[in-house]
Design an enzyme around this catalytic site. Structure first.
Site, short mmCIF file in Angstrom:
data_model
loop_
_atom_site.label_atom_id
_atom_site.label_comp_id
_atom_site.label_asym_id
_atom_site.label_seq_id
_atom_site.Cartn_x
_atom_site.Cartn_y
_atom_site.Cartn_z
N HIS A 1 60.97 -10.91 57.44
CA HIS A 1 61.33 -12.18 58.22
C HIS A 1 63.03 -12.37 57.41
CE1 HIS A 1 57.27 -14.00 59.52
NE2 HIS A 1 57.38 -12.60 59.57
N HIS B 1 57.85 -13.59 68.44
CA HIS B 1 57.97 -13.17 66.73
C HIS B 1 57.53 -11.03 66.43
CE1 HIS B 1 57.63 -13.45 62.60
NE2 HIS B 1 56.88 -12.69 62.59
N ASP C 1 59.44 -9.18 64.59
CA ASP C 1 58.85 -8.38 63.09
C ASP C 1 59.54 -6.52 63.54
OD1 ASP C 1 57.57 -9.90 61.94
OD2 ASP C 1 55.69 -9.79 62.62
N HIS D 1 53.30 -4.29 61.05
CA HIS D 1 53.54 -3.32 60.22
C HIS D 1 53.76 -1.97 60.18
CE1 HIS D 1 55.41 -7.58 59.67
NE2 HIS D 1 54.54 -7.63 59.49
#
Ligand SMILES: [Zn+2]
Length: 325
Positions: free
Chosen positions: A97, A255, A259, A282
């Site tokens: 972030h 979001h 990411d 991720h």
């Protein structure tokens, strides 16, 4: 095909929203907060750094071998956050972030002191990091900024999930998220193009999220120990438990885009290309960055702004190698 793409002339006229010189911050700033996984109270302090430094963390709670440069090769763990480490094992978790905020502010060079193993989660989004960086004022530096042009499609897949980088005339993100009917949640999608400004307006406030029923499993793995309704959207029986509700109707997929924006900036340069993903995370973002960089026919450095200021000999193969070394 590859040589055709390599010789293709791309317009840089539409990239005028990118800064043409590298940037750092004008004066140091710091903030303190809890780590969402470690539950430790951690202070980070951002300092200006010289041209071509990149983003470097210094674990000030460790006495030696405490510098960790942000790079794709230094990513050591992608389970529920992106974690980097140096060769001595000094690590920093949950950088994504902050990296998204650094990308949004078009910062190239920063020295970041941190007194613990994880970047604070703050409100679970990037907006407070953006405000922090902006409060430090941005400083243009002498060295030219380098972008990486995507020359061919690179895709990584895992079951029904995928992430792709493909050629385009600007940077864009296009994400979809499908909960497969879990707790009655609907599929979501989001797309944004180009400027950091659009990231700030459309994506930066989207918070991290999780399911209440998963909490015990996550705690048992030693993660999520600092999670609360102050920094995470918690879903229970298809309902958002946070009293303030959602910031966007499709905050979850926004979001995911946040990411991805942060994970891609671990490459070290802005990208000119389209990132597309379905149910990404991720792990997939890191796999994509690694596959992309390791295929030398998939990308090239390009100048921004007036190309007469650009000297291609600067970008030798040895330099190109150094970003993935
Ligand atoms: Zn996140």
């Amino acid at each position: 095909m590859v040589s055709q793409l390599k010789n293709r002339t791309f317009s840089t006229n539409n990239l005028s929203h990118f800064m043409t010189k590298q940037k750092t911050i004008f004066h140091p700033v710091s903030c303190r907060g809890i780590g969402v996984h470690s539950a430790k109270n951690i202070t980070i302090s951002l300092f200006p750094a010289e041209n071509d430094t990149g983003i470097v963390f210094e674990r000030v709670d460790l006495s030696q071998d405490n510098l960790i440069k942000v790079s794709v090769d230094n990513v050591v763990d992608t389970f529920m956050s992106t974690k980097i480490a140096n060769r001595s094992g000094a690590s920093i978790a949950t950088i994504e972030h902050l990296m998204a905020a650094i990308a949004a502010c078009e910062i190239d060079n920063l020295h970041i002191e941190i007194d613990g193993p994880e970047v604070p989660i703050l409100d679970g989004s990037s907006i407070d990091f953006i405000k922090l960086i902006e409060s430090a004022r941005l400083k243009e530096q002498k060295a030219p900024r380098r972008v990486i042009r995507v020359l061919k499609q690179i895709t990584v897949q895992e079951n029904d999930k995928f992430a792709t980088l493909e050629p385009a005339d600007d940077f864009s993100i296009d994400c979809t998220l499908d909960f497969h009917g879990r707790q009655g949640l609907m599929a979501e999608k989001v797309a944004f193009e180009g400027s950091s400004q659009s990231f700030r307006e459309e994506i930066a406030k989207a918070r991290t999220f999780g399911f209440y029923e998963d909490a015990q499993k996550i705690f048992a793995a030693g993660l999520g120990l600092g999670a609360s309704l102050d920094n995470t959207i918690v879903i229970d029986n298809g309902q958002v438990m946070n009293p303030e509700g959602l910031r966007y109707s499709n905050e979850f997929v926004r979001h995911k885009a946040l990411d991805a924006f942060g994970d891609l900036y671990v490459i070290g340069h802005p990208l000119i290309g389209c990132y597309k993903a379905h149910n990404s995370g991720h792990t997939l973002n890191h796999k994509l960055a690694k596959a992309f960089l390791s295929d030398k026919t998939a990308w090239r450095f390009e100048p921004l702004g007036d190309s007469t200021e650009w000297h291609p000999t600067v970008y030798s193969r040895s330099h190109i190698h150094s970003i993935s070394a």
